[in-house]
Design an enzyme around this catalytic site. Structure first.
Site, PDB file in Angstrom:
ATOM      1  N   GLY A   1      -6.552  -6.993 -10.699  1.00 44.34           N
ATOM      2  CA  GLY A   1      -7.265  -6.013  -9.884  1.00 44.34           C
ATOM      3  C   GLY A   1      -8.234  -5.193 -10.706  1.00 44.34           C
TER       4      GLY A   1
ATOM      5  N   CYS B   1       0.837  -1.199   0.000  1.00 46.75           N
ATOM      6  CA  CYS B   1       0.000   0.000   0.000  1.00 46.75           C
ATOM      7  C   CYS B   1       0.880   1.260   0.000  1.00 46.75           C
ATOM      8  CB  CYS B   1      -0.937   0.014   1.203  1.00 46.75           C
ATOM      9  SG  CYS B   1      -2.004   1.469   1.172  1.00 46.75           S
TER      10      CYS B   1
ATOM     11  N   LYS C   1       2.029  -9.766  -0.079  1.00 46.34           N
ATOM     12  CA  LYS C   1       1.850  -9.027  -1.341  1.00 46.34           C
ATOM     13  C   LYS C   1       2.766  -7.813  -1.302  1.00 46.34           C
ATOM     14  CE  LYS C   1      -1.613  -7.028  -4.412  1.00 46.34           C
ATOM     15  NZ  LYS C   1      -1.640  -5.579  -4.151  1.00 46.34           N
TER      16      LYS C   1
HETATM   17  C1  LIG Z   1      -8.828   1.202  -5.591  1.00 44.38           C
HETATM   18  C2  LIG Z   1      -7.699   0.276  -5.262  1.00 44.38           C
HETATM   19  C3  LIG Z   1      -7.597  -0.249  -3.987  1.00 44.38           C
HETATM   20  C4  LIG Z   1      -6.547  -1.109  -3.663  1.00 44.38           C
HETATM   21  N1  LIG Z   1      -6.484  -1.657  -2.412  1.00 44.38           N
HETATM   22  C5  LIG Z   1      -5.515  -2.559  -2.119  1.00 44.38           C
HETATM   23  C6  LIG Z   1      -5.488  -3.227  -0.861  1.00 44.38           C
HETATM   24  O1  LIG Z   1      -6.351  -3.036   0.002  1.00 44.38           O
HETATM   25  N2  LIG Z   1      -4.470  -4.104  -0.630  1.00 44.38           N
HETATM   26  C7  LIG Z   1      -3.502  -4.352  -1.570  1.00 44.38           C
HETATM   27  O2  LIG Z   1      -2.603  -5.154  -1.326  1.00 44.38           O
HETATM   28  N3  LIG Z   1      -3.523  -3.759  -2.768  1.00 44.38           N
HETATM   29  C8  LIG Z   1      -4.511  -2.882  -3.065  1.00 44.38           C
HETATM   30  N4  LIG Z   1      -4.552  -2.323  -4.307  1.00 44.38           N
HETATM   31  C9  LIG Z   1      -3.569  -2.726  -5.327  1.00 44.38           C
HETATM   32  C10 LIG Z   1      -4.101  -3.884  -6.172  1.00 44.38           C
HETATM   33  O3  LIG Z   1      -4.288  -5.037  -5.393  1.00 44.38           O
HETATM   34  C11 LIG Z   1      -3.130  -4.203  -7.320  1.00 44.38           C
HETATM   35  O4  LIG Z   1      -1.901  -4.575  -6.774  1.00 44.38           O
HETATM   36  C12 LIG Z   1      -2.908  -3.024  -8.252  1.00 44.38           C
HETATM   37  O5  LIG Z   1      -4.117  -2.362  -8.554  1.00 44.38           O
HETATM   38  C13 LIG Z   1      -2.239  -3.476  -9.556  1.00 44.38           C
HETATM   39  O6  LIG Z   1      -3.019  -4.464 -10.188  1.00 44.38           O
HETATM   40  P1  LIG Z   1      -4.017  -4.108 -11.410  1.00 44.38           P
HETATM   41  O7  LIG Z   1      -3.209  -3.322 -12.398  1.00 44.38           O
HETATM   42  O8  LIG Z   1      -4.482  -5.431 -11.920  1.00 44.38           O
HETATM   43  O9  LIG Z   1      -5.112  -3.274 -10.836  1.00 44.38           O
HETATM   44  C14 LIG Z   1      -5.578  -1.439  -4.636  1.00 44.38           C
HETATM   45  C15 LIG Z   1      -5.693  -0.907  -5.922  1.00 44.38           C
HETATM   46  C16 LIG Z   1      -6.734  -0.064  -6.244  1.00 44.38           C
HETATM   47  C17 LIG Z   1      -6.830   0.478  -7.650  1.00 44.38           C
END
Ligand SMILES: Cc1cc2nc3c(=O)[nH]c(=O)nc-3n(C[C@H](O)[C@H](O)[C@H](O)COP(=O)(O)O)c2cc1C
Length: 364
Positions: free
Chosen positions: A241, A116, A155
């Site tokens: 995500g 995060c 993660k």
């Molecule tokens: C709105 C939002 C909230 C997220 N909340 C978390 C979270 O609570 N914990 C976490 O490990 N990653 C969180 N992430 C990161 C995602 O798990 C992921 O690692 C990131 O979006 C990249 O993947 P993607 O390109 O497929 O979205 C969040 C991402 C977004 C966009």
């Protein structure tokens, strides 16, 4: 808009994946996303074949203080299993205690957030700040592992900033030695937040550095994105995500592609309407009407993205406060889109017009 060719499916990706004794039916898993991955959304992506889902991150501090809101975040159901509950925090003792509570709450896997980027979290040494302190991360993982029987996973990002990215290997080895049963790597640094390219090289370094399963994460939207990640890094699974927001079908479509080499067509307007309404109903059940209307807005925007008139629809629906009114407006919007695409007009071919062929696997 040029459509990407559908590449051949990756070899070996249609087999189950085991994480610390927990069997996942496949290798595509849902990413944790605060504000999004509550029970109603997870239910839908599980229904579309996500091999594992993850809750929004839960504060270890709020949990040990028994804040009621954290229990709502952790609420899960049998149909979505296996479910991973993610914790953030940096105090090994508190994280051990919180992990035990999370296990008690029904987690199949307990995940440690080391990614995060938000200041509110990193200023307390948690989230991606742990990347700067691998020894502390190792202590946190070890304490969690000692406190539970279920697997503990991590993660992480590739680093805090580009300068320190090669520390990713050391970080991964440290948490593996401490007992982590799998590691997901989001291929961006903390400084990059959520934009810019995905650093496959560092994900590949982590994959080679450890022997536990490694999942690759970052901007996977199409079969092309998936195959590039798999071939460049050798990861054991993929975490998706944002590609699933407004688009739970990304899991069923990619799964089908992995199994057969063929990508099913995008969902029809009717399917999109039904999924959207199911999502809204789930939100009402979990959050009550007022919060469901508020939380539902961003999902509605995503489900309707790319359909003509969606901007005006969003603007109108964002002014509504009653869920019945939101649902009726949503139904009217999709019915209108179906009519426009000729579904209800005699003489025009409905099935093809009904499906918006996307450039990415996003339903839009
Ligand atoms: C709105 C939002 C909230 C997220 N909340 C978390 C979270 O609570 N914990 C976490 O490990 N990653 C969180 N992430 C990161 C995602 O798990 C992921 O690692 C990131 O979006 C990249 O993947 P993607 O390109 O497929 O979205 C969040 C991402 C977004 C966009």
């Amino acid at each position: 808009m040029v459509l990407e060719d559908v590449p051949p499916a990756p070899r070996g990706y249609d087999s189950p994946l085991e994480i610390g004794g927990v069997r996942l039916s496949g290798r595509l898993v849902m990413a944790p996303m605060a504000g999004y991955t509550n029970l109603p959304f997870r239910r839908l992506v599980s229904g579309q074949g996500a091999a594992m889902v993850c809750t929004e991150m839960v504060s270890s501090q709020a949990l040990v203080r028994r804040h009621e809101k954290t229990y709502a975040i952790m609420k899960s159901e049998a149909a979505e299993k296996p479910v991973s509950i993610q914790l953030f925090g940096a105090d090994p003792v508190q994280m051990g205690e919180a992990a035990a509570m999370v296990e008690e709450a029904g987690a199949d896997i307990i995940d440690l957030n080391c990614g995060c980027p938000v200041k509110k979290i990193t200023k307390n040494q948690a989230g991606s700040a742990l990347l700067c302190n691998p020894d502390r991360a190792g202590e946190v993982v070890a304490s969690m592992v000692r406190s539970v029987r279920k697997p503990v996973t991590v993660k992480m990002r590739t680093g805090w900033d580009t300068v320190g990215k090669n520390d990713a290997e050391r970080f991964a080895r440290t948490v593996e030695d401490a007992g982590a049963a799998a590691i997901t790597v989001h291929g961006r640094t903390r400084q990059a937040f959520f934009s810019g390219g995905v650093d496959m090289e560092t994900i590949a370094l982590v994959k080679r550095a450890v022997s536990v399963p490694v999942l690759g994460n970052g901007s996977i939207l199409t079969p092309g994105d998936a195959i590039r990640m798999i071939e460049a890094t050798g990861v054991d699974g993929l975490m998706i995500g944002r590609g699933a927001i407004g688009n739970p079908w990304i899991f069923s479509r990619l799964t089908q592609w992995i199994r057969t080499g063929e990508l099913p067509p995008p969902p029809s307007m009717r399917e999109r309407l039904e999924m959207t309404l199911r999502h809204l109903r789930g939100l009402v059940e979990l959050l009550g009407e007022r919060q469901a209307v508020l939380n539902g807005r961003k999902h509605l925007a995503a489900y309707t993205k790319g359909i003509s008139g969606s901007a005006a629809f969003r603007e109108a629906v964002n002014r509504l406060e009653a869920i019945e009114a939101v649902m009726s407006a949503t139904a009217r919007f999709f019915e209108g889109a179906m009519e426009e695409r000729g579904l209800k007009t005699p003489g025009r071919s409905g099935a093809a017009a009904n499906r918006a062929e996307p450039e990415s696997l996003h339903a839009a």
